[in-house]
Write an enzyme that holds these catalytic residues in place. Structure first.
Site, PDB file in Angstrom:
ATOM      1  N   GLU A 336       0.806  -1.219   0.000  1.00 29.86           N
ATOM      2  CA  GLU A 336       0.000   0.000   0.000  1.00 29.86           C
ATOM      3  C   GLU A 336       0.843   1.274   0.000  1.00 29.86           C
ATOM      4  OE1 GLU A 336      -2.892  -0.546   3.139  1.00 29.86           O
ATOM      5  OE2 GLU A 336      -3.810  -2.256   2.123  1.00 29.86           O
ATOM      6  N   GLU A 441      -6.381 -10.076  -2.845  1.00 27.12           N
ATOM      7  CA  GLU A 441      -7.201 -10.024  -1.615  1.00 27.12           C
ATOM      8  C   GLU A 441      -8.678  -9.844  -1.969  1.00 27.12           C
ATOM      9  OE1 GLU A 441      -5.760  -7.123   1.199  1.00 27.12           O
ATOM     10  OE2 GLU A 441      -3.654  -7.548   0.750  1.00 27.12           O
TER      11      GLU A 441
END
Length: 564
Positions: A336, A441
């Site tokens: 991220e 994910e």
């Protein structure tokens, strides 16, 4: 070439062509999806996709004339669209340039205002002055709209840049046409033609031999996250192993889990989970080495600065990757980083480069990934647009003249309502990096009921599996006593929820079922199989021969020769 080989080749070629023709033609001669994408600024725009489709020879309207008053001067060109239909998938593309005298660069977002709704982002691009940038996206409407406006918003710190546009295209697809295109890509990217030849002791073709073929493993991994809750839980383990051949540890490898207090390492749960993975021959992704979000950085690390932080970082990566060298297929090296910058803000912009270089040295066989969210889920998040992701990858590759070898693109995929046209368009753009892409994910928001989650999950899985650049899919569905992060596949009694039923259906659909047939008068049998590993047995006049073969991606027919 022997006559039987020629016949077998011709049979497979005809079979493949018939499948392709059927898939594309069965939708009443609908359009073939154009995967073309560009991510470099061009001196001149390319021709429009689909020859412009609904926008063929249609000029953009000027802002302020046909656009609503609330749009204002920031929304420059616009297209007036009539009679858009419900549940049609519209694919949109256009070339954009910032006019001279405006800002040097800006993010451009395409928006759609229909009779009943406003879609805040149906495509975006990082545009520049002096060259043309390619925006690709799309949309779907819940209800028909007699009058809609497709317009653009710019985001820039230096004012309100004016835009030039060219080569606009809007191509509609019915749901059936979209599915047929997906099936076509699946047959071309996920399957391969096989011809099995059976010969006797002297090489003569054997007609009437019984051929049994069974797929025993798949080339395309589909898996789910697990957590420590699977340890010792035999029903959970049996449910998981029955379905999945790939996994990722939800939290147990993260720094806050392995070293909650400085110098006190604890790999107990991760080691036990690795034992489970090894025992069941499951491949696993390593998630993650560093998370740029300070909320998930150990408290003691947040208090470090300078050389103390650098030393802790070096010890972390060395400890983790030395312990599990060769165990994990992938490592999410920087997690991220498009949204957060804990390490880069403290250790410098080259911190991430150092992470990748160290990971490469410690485990040279692992595939190294960036991993982030809101890249394919939406284009409304300006921190993680597809162009921002691509630019960050290229920046790392070019760093200091040498750069770091990037191995893979990780896309988290936490969806609420998927925009399949936008998802595919963004995957098209990411494919220009020529790197493996994984959906890492995948889940659907818990704000939706189980039935709706299942519908949207099926859409996401089909988009991922049918896109040639995607190499694997991991679901973010680790089971806990209180449920899952957003979406569960099963209840606590291991009865499937609707999303679990969808996963089972896809796993079955994307596996070659048991194949049984007899060889023809040329001693051959041909079929189209999903990529992976196979067992084959031949039975003829009381004799049995067993063998195996593998199917990897290749446009040529796989020929398997057996003698009985």
């Amino acid at each position: 070439m022997k006559h039987s080989s020629i016949i077998g080749f011709i049979i497979c070629a005809i079979y493949s062509l018939l499948i392709a023709f059927t898939l594309v033609s069965s939708s009443n001669d609908g359009p073939f999806y154009d995967s073309t994408a560009y991510t470099e600024c061009r001196v001149e725009p390319e021709k429009p996709l689909y020859s412009g489709g609904m926008l063929n020879e249609k000029e953009a309207s000027v802002s302020g004339g046909d656009t609503p008053k609330s749009v204002g001067a920031r929304y420059t060109p616009a297209y007036i669209l009539h009679n858009l239909t419900q549940n049609t998938i519209y694919c949109f593309s256009i070339w954009v340039k910032i006019e001279a005298g405006s800002a040097s660069a800006a993010r451009v977002r395409a928006k759609l205002r229909s009779d009943n709704a406003t879609l805040n982002c149906v495509g975006s691009v990082s545009a520049k002055q002096g060259c043309w940038s390619f925006l690709k996206g799309g949309f779907l409407l819940d209800s028909p709209s007699q009058l809609s406006i497709l317009f653009f918003e710019t985001s820039d710190d230096d004012g309100k840049p004016q835009l030039e546009v060219a080569s606009a295209s809007l191509q509609p697809f019915t749901q059936e046409q979209w599915k047929n295109n997906q099936d076509y890509f699946i047959n071309n990217a996920r399957k391969r033609a096989v011809t099995i030849h059976v010969a006797g002791e002297s090489g003569e073709s054997v007609e009437g031999a019984v051929v049994n073929v069974e797929q025993i493993s798949k080339d395309f991994p589909i898996g789910s996250a697990i957590s420590k809750t699977i340890l010792g839980n035999i029903p959970y383990q049996e449910w998981f192993v029955k379905r999945f051949d790939a996994t990722v540890f939800e939290n147990e490898l993260k720094w806050y889990a392995t070293e909650p207090h400085q110098g006190k390492l604890n790999y107990t749960f991760a080691d036990q989970m690795m034992n489970f993975v090894r025992a069941n021959r499951i491949i696993a992704r390593g998630h993650n080495i560093f998370w740029e979000d300070p909320r998930y950085t150990p408290d003691w690390v947040r208090n470090l600065t300078g050389e103390d932080l650098r030393s802790a970082v070096n010890q972390r990566i060395t400890s983790l990757m030395t312990r599990y060298r060769g165990e994990f297929l992938h490592w999410d090296v920087s997690n991220e980083m498009l949204h957060f910058d804990f390490y880069e803000s403290r250790l410098g912009k080259n911190a991430s480069y150092g992470f990748f270089a160290a990971a490469r040295e410690l485990d040279s066989l692992a595939t190294l990934f960036l991993n982030d969210f809101n890249v394919v889920e939406t284009c409304s998040d300006e921190r993680s647009t597809v162009d921002e992701y691509i630019a960050r990858v290229r920046e790392l590759e070019r760093y200091d003249g040498g750069g770091v070898r990037m191995d893979g693109v990780g896309l988290e995929g936490h969806f609420t309502r998927p925009n399949v046209a936008l998802m595919r368009a963004n995957l098209d753009k990411l494919a220009t990096l020529e790197l493996p892409v994984w959906l890492t994910e995948i889940d659907i928001s818990s704000t939706l009921d189980h039935h709706t989650q299942a519908i949207y999950l099926e859409q996401v899985l089909r988009e991922g599996f049918s896109h040639p650049s995607v190499n694997g899919i991991i679901l973010w569905t680790a089971l806990h006593p209180n449920g899952c992060y957003q979406m569960c596949l099963t209840d606590d009694k291991f009865s499937n929820l609707p999303a679990g039923d969808v996963v089972d259906q896809k796993l079955l659909e994307w596996t070659t079922g048991g194949v049984k047939a007899k060889t023809d008068d040329h001693g051959t049998f041909s079929f189209l199989g999903f990529l992976g590993e196979y067992r084959v047995s031949i039975i003829f006049e009381g004799k049995t021969v067993n063998s195996s073969f593998s199917l990897s991606r290749d446009p040529e027919t796989k020929h398997v020769r057996l003698r009985i």
